[in-house]
Write a protein that holds these residues in place. Structure first.
Motif, PDB file in Angstrom:
ATOM      1  N   TRP A 232       0.814  -1.222   0.000  1.00 47.50           N
ATOM      2  CA  TRP A 232       0.000   0.000   0.000  1.00 47.50           C
ATOM      3  C   TRP A 232       0.850   1.276   0.000  1.00 47.50           C
ATOM      4  CZ3 TRP A 232      -5.373   0.012  -0.210  1.00 47.50           C
ATOM      5  CH2 TRP A 232      -6.039  -1.194   0.114  1.00 47.50           C
ATOM      6  N   LEU A 233       2.179   1.083   0.211  1.00 53.11           N
ATOM      7  CA  LEU A 233       3.024   2.265   0.410  1.00 53.11           C
ATOM      8  C   LEU A 233       4.045   2.454  -0.701  1.00 53.11           C
ATOM      9  CD1 LEU A 233       3.731   1.680   4.211  1.00 53.11           C
ATOM     10  CD2 LEU A 233       1.992   3.175   3.210  1.00 53.11           C
ATOM     11  N   GLU A 234       4.408   3.700  -0.847  1.00 53.63           N
ATOM     12  CA  GLU A 234       5.439   4.079  -1.803  1.00 53.63           C
ATOM     13  C   GLU A 234       6.757   3.996  -1.042  1.00 53.63           C
ATOM     14  OE1 GLU A 234       5.417   4.980  -5.457  1.00 53.63           O
ATOM     15  OE2 GLU A 234       3.872   6.369  -4.742  1.00 53.63           O
ATOM     16  N   VAL A 235       7.586   2.970  -1.350  1.00 57.06           N
ATOM     17  CA  VAL A 235       8.855   2.847  -0.605  1.00 57.06           C
ATOM     18  C   VAL A 235      10.020   2.599  -1.551  1.00 57.06           C
ATOM     19  CG1 VAL A 235       7.954   2.031   1.603  1.00 57.06           C
ATOM     20  CG2 VAL A 235       8.357   0.386  -0.201  1.00 57.06           C
ATOM     21  N   LYS A 236      11.204   2.878  -1.046  1.00 57.91           N
ATOM     22  CA  LYS A 236      12.410   2.614  -1.821  1.00 57.91           C
ATOM     23  C   LYS A 236      12.543   1.115  -2.045  1.00 57.91           C
ATOM     24  CE  LYS A 236      15.354   6.509  -0.558  1.00 57.91           C
ATOM     25  NZ  LYS A 236      15.987   6.968   0.669  1.00 57.91           N
ATOM     26  N   GLU A 237      13.100   0.771  -3.188  1.00 59.24           N
ATOM     27  CA  GLU A 237      13.340  -0.609  -3.589  1.00 59.24           C
ATOM     28  C   GLU A 237      13.814  -1.498  -2.426  1.00 59.24           C
ATOM     29  OE1 GLU A 237      13.164  -1.126  -7.213  1.00 59.24           O
ATOM     30  OE2 GLU A 237      12.991  -3.217  -6.579  1.00 59.24           O
ATOM     31  N   GLU A 238      14.811  -1.023  -1.688  1.00 56.75           N
ATOM     32  CA  GLU A 238      15.432  -1.855  -0.647  1.00 56.75           C
ATOM     33  C   GLU A 238      14.501  -2.168   0.533  1.00 56.75           C
ATOM     34  OE1 GLU A 238      17.113   1.777  -1.004  1.00 56.75           O
ATOM     35  OE2 GLU A 238      18.372   1.558   0.794  1.00 56.75           O
ATOM     36  N   TYR A 239      13.429  -1.370   0.691  1.00 54.92           N
ATOM     37  CA  TYR A 239      12.498  -1.640   1.790  1.00 54.92           C
ATOM     38  C   TYR A 239      11.207  -2.308   1.299  1.00 54.92           C
ATOM     39  CZ  TYR A 239      15.464   1.899   3.970  1.00 54.92           C
ATOM     40  OH  TYR A 239      16.533   2.602   4.436  1.00 54.92           O
ATOM     41  N   ALA A 240      11.131  -2.506   0.010  1.00 54.38           N
ATOM     42  CA  ALA A 240       9.869  -2.966  -0.590  1.00 54.38           C
ATOM     43  C   ALA A 240       9.314  -4.246   0.049  1.00 54.38           C
ATOM     44  CB  ALA A 240      10.043  -3.166  -2.089  1.00 54.38           C
ATOM     45  N   ASP A 241      10.214  -5.170   0.393  1.00 55.08           N
ATOM     46  CA  ASP A 241       9.746  -6.449   0.940  1.00 55.08           C
ATOM     47  C   ASP A 241       9.675  -6.483   2.469  1.00 55.08           C
ATOM     48  OD1 ASP A 241       9.469  -7.426  -1.615  1.00 55.08           O
ATOM     49  OD2 ASP A 241      11.554  -8.138  -1.692  1.00 55.08           O
ATOM     50  N   ASP A 242       9.931  -5.374   3.101  1.00 52.98           N
ATOM     51  CA  ASP A 242       9.819  -5.354   4.570  1.00 52.98           C
ATOM     52  C   ASP A 242       8.414  -5.777   4.994  1.00 52.98           C
ATOM     53  OD1 ASP A 242      12.344  -4.410   4.521  1.00 52.98           O
ATOM     54  OD2 ASP A 242      11.935  -2.516   5.578  1.00 52.98           O
ATOM     55  N   THR A 243       8.346  -6.361   6.189  1.00 55.76           N
ATOM     56  CA  THR A 243       7.060  -6.887   6.653  1.00 55.76           C
ATOM     57  C   THR A 243       6.121  -5.795   7.144  1.00 55.76           C
ATOM     58  OG1 THR A 243       8.161  -8.906   7.299  1.00 55.76           O
ATOM     59  CG2 THR A 243       5.992  -8.508   8.260  1.00 55.76           C
ATOM     60  N   PHE A 244       4.906  -5.860   6.653  1.00 56.24           N
ATOM     61  CA  PHE A 244       3.823  -5.002   7.110  1.00 56.24           C
ATOM     62  C   PHE A 244       2.642  -5.927   7.352  1.00 56.24           C
ATOM     63  CE2 PHE A 244       2.552  -0.500   7.285  1.00 56.24           C
ATOM     64  CZ  PHE A 244       3.804   0.070   7.457  1.00 56.24           C
ATOM     65  N   TYR A 245       1.620  -5.419   8.005  1.00 48.93           N
ATOM     66  CA  TYR A 245       0.456  -6.258   8.255  1.00 48.93           C
ATOM     67  C   TYR A 245      -0.816  -5.571   7.782  1.00 48.93           C
ATOM     68  CZ  TYR A 245       3.652  -8.949  11.078  1.00 48.93           C
ATOM     69  OH  TYR A 245       4.718  -9.711  11.475  1.00 48.93           O
ATOM     70  N   GLU A 246      -1.783  -6.398   7.436  1.00 51.07           N
ATOM     71  CA  GLU A 246      -3.089  -5.864   7.041  1.00 51.07           C
ATOM     72  C   GLU A 246      -4.181  -6.659   7.749  1.00 51.07           C
ATOM     73  OE1 GLU A 246      -3.730  -5.447   2.803  1.00 51.07           O
ATOM     74  OE2 GLU A 246      -5.923  -5.292   3.037  1.00 51.07           O
ATOM     75  N   TYR A 247      -5.088  -5.926   8.338  1.00 48.30           N
ATOM     76  CA  TYR A 247      -6.290  -6.527   8.937  1.00 48.30           C
ATOM     77  C   TYR A 247      -7.436  -6.020   8.083  1.00 48.30           C
ATOM     78  CZ  TYR A 247     -10.190  -6.625  12.400  1.00 48.30           C
ATOM     79  OH  TYR A 247     -11.393  -6.792  13.051  1.00 48.30           O
ATOM     80  N   CYS A 248      -8.103  -6.929   7.401  1.00 49.59           N
ATOM     81  CA  CYS A 248      -9.144  -6.514   6.473  1.00 49.59           C
ATOM     82  C   CYS A 248     -10.514  -6.914   7.033  1.00 49.59           C
ATOM     83  CB  CYS A 248      -8.906  -7.149   5.105  1.00 49.59           C
ATOM     84  SG  CYS A 248     -10.091  -6.633   3.876  1.00 49.59           S
ATOM     85  N   LEU A 249     -11.261  -5.912   7.427  1.00 53.10           N
ATOM     86  CA  LEU A 249     -12.594  -6.142   7.966  1.00 53.10           C
ATOM     87  C   LEU A 249     -13.572  -6.095   6.798  1.00 53.10           C
ATOM     88  CD1 LEU A 249     -14.029  -6.249  10.783  1.00 53.10           C
ATOM     89  CD2 LEU A 249     -14.261  -3.785  10.606  1.00 53.10           C
TER      90      LEU A 249
END
Ligand SMILES: [Zn+2]
Length: 264
Positions: A232-249
């Motif tokens: 969902w975010l605009e990030v630099k290539e090197e951080y692209a695969d960093d872990t984020f979480y999504e809770y979808c209601l």
């Protein structure tokens, strides 16, 4: 500028009745205690409304609302209208649009009244100071949202909305309706650049997309789904695969998803 102060009014009512915690009473008890006529009735395409008679007004609630949290919120919302707007409320019918507390973009007169009624409802069902205690030093987690929701009989979506405003953990929330992201809202301290995504389908690798693609709804114990930072975010290539979480209601009845994203 708000003409009314819905938050203050809600607290005054609780104080006047000696209610320390709204969990101890139902909103119906409060309406009866205030001597306001209340009736459940068949309403078409509408959850609640106020009917004016001669010198008297009546709160009418749809008798077929299936979720208790929704009925509760509608009761509190109509009580807010009754107390604040009954003299200048014209043609008032509440459906899912006016009861969508998160949609605060329209600033017409009616919408302003809806915002006030929704603010009143949120506060009387779960006062801000109690909410703040509940989330104090708590990281965001779907279980936290559910436990507060169950405890106060308030919908998960409204708890999420308040968490964005006053939680202790940065989150961003995306509302997707009919497979199009309608808008997003983030905590003040959510310091990431959000991808251009409104008015288009949610990102292909998001949990929201899984629902719209094939109806996937995760069970409760899997509602914290791992995604990439770049989903969902605009990030630099090197951080692209960093872990984020999504809770979808998911509100499948209205084809709406509310996605919360956060970093641990
Ligand atoms: Zn309303």
């Amino acid at each position: 500028m708000m003409k009314n102060n819905p938050r203050k009014l809600a607290l005054e009512i609780l104080t006047n009745f000696g209610i320390d915690n709204p969990r101890d009473v139902t909103i119906e008890d409060v309406i009866y205690a205030l001597n306001i006529p209340l009736k459940y009735s068949k309403l078409t395409n509408c959850d609640g409304r106020i009917i004016h008679g001669e010198g008297k007004s009546l709160i009418v609630i749809n008798d077929s609302i299936d979720f208790e949290t929704r009925r509760n919120f509608t009761l509190a919302h109509e009580l807010g209208h009754y107390l604040m707007h009954r003299n200048d409320l014209i043609q008032h019918v509440d459906d899912s649009a006016s009861l969508a507390w998160f949609d605060t973009k329209n600033k017409t007169k009616i919408s302003q009244q809806e915002i006030e009624a929704n603010t009143f409802a949120a506060e009387i069902l779960l006062p801000t100071h109690l909410f703040t205690e509940e989330v104090y030093k708590q990281p965001f987690d779907p279980n936290l949202i559910r436990s507060i929701s169950d405890k106060y009989n308030v919908s998960r979506s409204s708890i999420i909305y308040r968490f964005v405003e006053m939680g202790n953990h940065p989150i961003c929330v995306f509302y997707t309706k009919d497979n199009k992201v309608s808008y997003w809202k983030r905590s003040k301290d959510f310091n990431f650049k959000i991808k251009e995504c409104t008015r288009i389908p949610p990102p292909h690798d998001s949990v929201a997309a899984e629902f719209f693609d094939d109806g996937t709804i995760y069970p409760l114990n899997e509602s914290k789904q791992e995604i990439s930072k770049s989903t969902w975010l605009e990030v630099k290539e090197e951080y692209a695969d960093d872990t984020f979480y999504e809770y979808c209601l998911v509100h499948s009845g209205t084809n709406l998803t509310i996605s919360v994203i956060w970093e641990d």
